[in-house]
Structure formats: C-alpha cells, structure tokens
Design a protein around this motif. Structure first.
Motif, PDB file in Angstrom:
ATOM      1  N   GLY A  33       0.815  -1.214   0.000  1.00  0.00           N
ATOM      2  CA  GLY A  33       0.000   0.000   0.000  1.00  0.00           C
ATOM      3  C   GLY A  33       0.847   1.263   0.000  1.00  0.00           C
ATOM      4  N   LEU A  34       1.917   1.251   0.793  1.00  0.00           N
ATOM      5  CA  LEU A  34       2.818   2.410   0.812  1.00  0.00           C
ATOM      6  C   LEU A  34       3.514   2.597  -0.528  1.00  0.00           C
ATOM      7  N   VAL A  36       2.444   1.691  -3.571  1.00  0.00           N
ATOM      8  CA  VAL A  36       1.483   2.199  -4.563  1.00  0.00           C
ATOM      9  C   VAL A  36       1.136   3.654  -4.269  1.00  0.00           C
ATOM     10  N   GLY A  37       0.861   3.981  -3.015  1.00  0.00           N
ATOM     11  CA  GLY A  37       0.524   5.356  -2.654  1.00  0.00           C
ATOM     12  C   GLY A  37       1.655   6.333  -2.944  1.00  0.00           C
ATOM     13  N   ALA A  38       2.873   5.961  -2.585  1.00  0.00           N
ATOM     14  CA  ALA A  38       4.019   6.844  -2.831  1.00  0.00           C
ATOM     15  C   ALA A  38       4.260   7.014  -4.324  1.00  0.00           C
ATOM     16  N   LEU A  40       1.953   6.915  -6.684  1.00  0.00           N
ATOM     17  CA  LEU A  40       0.907   7.804  -7.200  1.00  0.00           C
ATOM     18  C   LEU A  40       1.178   9.261  -6.835  1.00  0.00           C
ATOM     19  N   VAL A  41       1.615   9.508  -5.609  1.00  0.00           N
ATOM     20  CA  VAL A  41       1.944  10.872  -5.198  1.00  0.00           C
ATOM     21  C   VAL A  41       3.137  11.388  -6.006  1.00  0.00           C
ATOM     22  N   ALA A  69       8.706   4.892  -2.791  1.00  0.00           N
ATOM     23  CA  ALA A  69       7.975   3.813  -3.474  1.00  0.00           C
ATOM     24  C   ALA A  69       8.901   2.655  -3.802  1.00  0.00           C
ATOM     25  N   CYS A  72       9.798   0.757  -0.513  1.00  0.00           N
ATOM     26  CA  CYS A  72       8.667  -0.069  -0.056  1.00  0.00           C
ATOM     27  C   CYS A  72       8.443  -1.255  -0.983  1.00  0.00           C
TER      28      CYS A  72
END
Length: 188
Positions: A33-34, A36-38, A40-41, A69, A72
């Motif tokens: 999750g981290l 993918v989130g990083a 995208l940001v 990203a 992670c």
C-alpha cells in the motif's frame, strides 16, 4: 502397503512433533500500500513540475516519493526477517543473516505492541556479541550499532504493523523453541 504409508509424506502423522519454527516476515499489505501510494503521489508531483522555482521543488518532492515507493516495493521481495527454530535464531540485518545457537544467547526480550499503530520488538542479547558482530561487513555493523543505541541490543527486529509474526503468541512460541536453554522475557 498400509493406509498411512499411502498418504503423501506431509500428510502422515508424526508421533513426535517438535515445536514449529517461528518466523517474522515484512507485512506485504502495508508495504504494498505504501509503495502504490508513494508512486501515485510521485506521479502527481512530477506531472505538475516545471522549470519555475516552485516547479523544481515539485520535481524534488516527486523524486523523494519515488525513492520511498522503490524502498517499499523492495521490501516486498524480502522473505523472513527472523527465523527461530529448535537450533537457534537467525535475523536478517540489511542483506546479511546473523545466526546464533540458543546456548550462545544470554536472553531474548520481547516488547509487545502497546496499540494498533505501534510495533513490538524482539531483541536478542548475546553472551559474547564480539565475534559474531565483528565478522559482519561495515554497512551491517552500522545498522547493528544503530539498533544497539535505539533498543539496547545489536540484534533486534520489529513486529506488528510493519512485520507479521507467524504466531501471535510471540513470547510463548520463542519460549517453547528455547526450551530452557536461554530465558525469553516479556519487556514491560
């Protein structure tokens, strides 16, 4: 041929089962999750970057999130961080495995999780850490030195939110494996 011998090897009954090995693995859900989130940001900041001073700052922030990203995502490829069996304990510190027999361990302390966002910790205190830690590469020794300053033990790993133990009863599982060769204590 008997009915028991016709079963596959893993399905046969073992008359003397020993304690199961205990492992701690990185949490795939949290790190995935981290990552993918990083990512995208990072893409969002990169898309809004330009050559203006503010735009250059956005490129720098995008690069920082891209690095997060990648870190992670790299954790997703790591297997176990700790393996304890009837012989001893092996911990992964960076890229190196550090292992010791139960007889060479002074004690194992377990700090349980205090709340859902807190990680617990398993610390292995060796009777004579010099030979084991002295044989490690300098990059790994830097990590063990930081561990010692933060946790009081050179060999320590977290469990909880970022890493999942194979058995929820950490102290009892390690105590069963140690089998009175070294104390396993819960740190309060």
């Amino acid at each position: 041929m008997t009915a028991a011998s016709a079963l596959p090897r893993q399905d046969r009954f073992d008359a003397n089962p020993g304690p199961m090995p205990f492992t701690v693995r990185a949490s795939q859900k949290v790190h995935g999750g981290l990552a993918v989130g990083a990512a995208l940001v990072a893409l969002g900041f990169a898309a809004s970057g330009s050559t203006s001073p503010t735009g250059i700052l956005r490129w720098i922030v995008a690069a920082a999130f891209a690095v997060l990203a990648v870190v992670c995502a790299r954790v997703l490829t790591v297997g176990e961080m700790l393996v304890a069996d009837d012989v001893g304990i092996r911990l992964r510190i960076g890229h190196e495995w550090v292992g010791t027999r139960w007889e060479d361990i002074e004690e194992v302390t377990v700090l349980q999780r205090r709340h859902p966002l807190d990680d617990g910790r398993i610390a292995v205190h060796l009777q004579d850490p010099g030979p084991i830690l002295g044989a490690l590469p300098s990059s790994t020794r830097k990590t063990t030195d930081a561990n010692r300053r933060l946790t009081g033990s050179s060999l320590a790993i977290p469990f909880g939110l970022t890493a999942r133990p194979s058995n929820g009863e950490v102290v009892q599982a390690l105590h069963m494996l140690a089998d009175a060769r070294c104390p396993v204590r819960e740190q309060l």
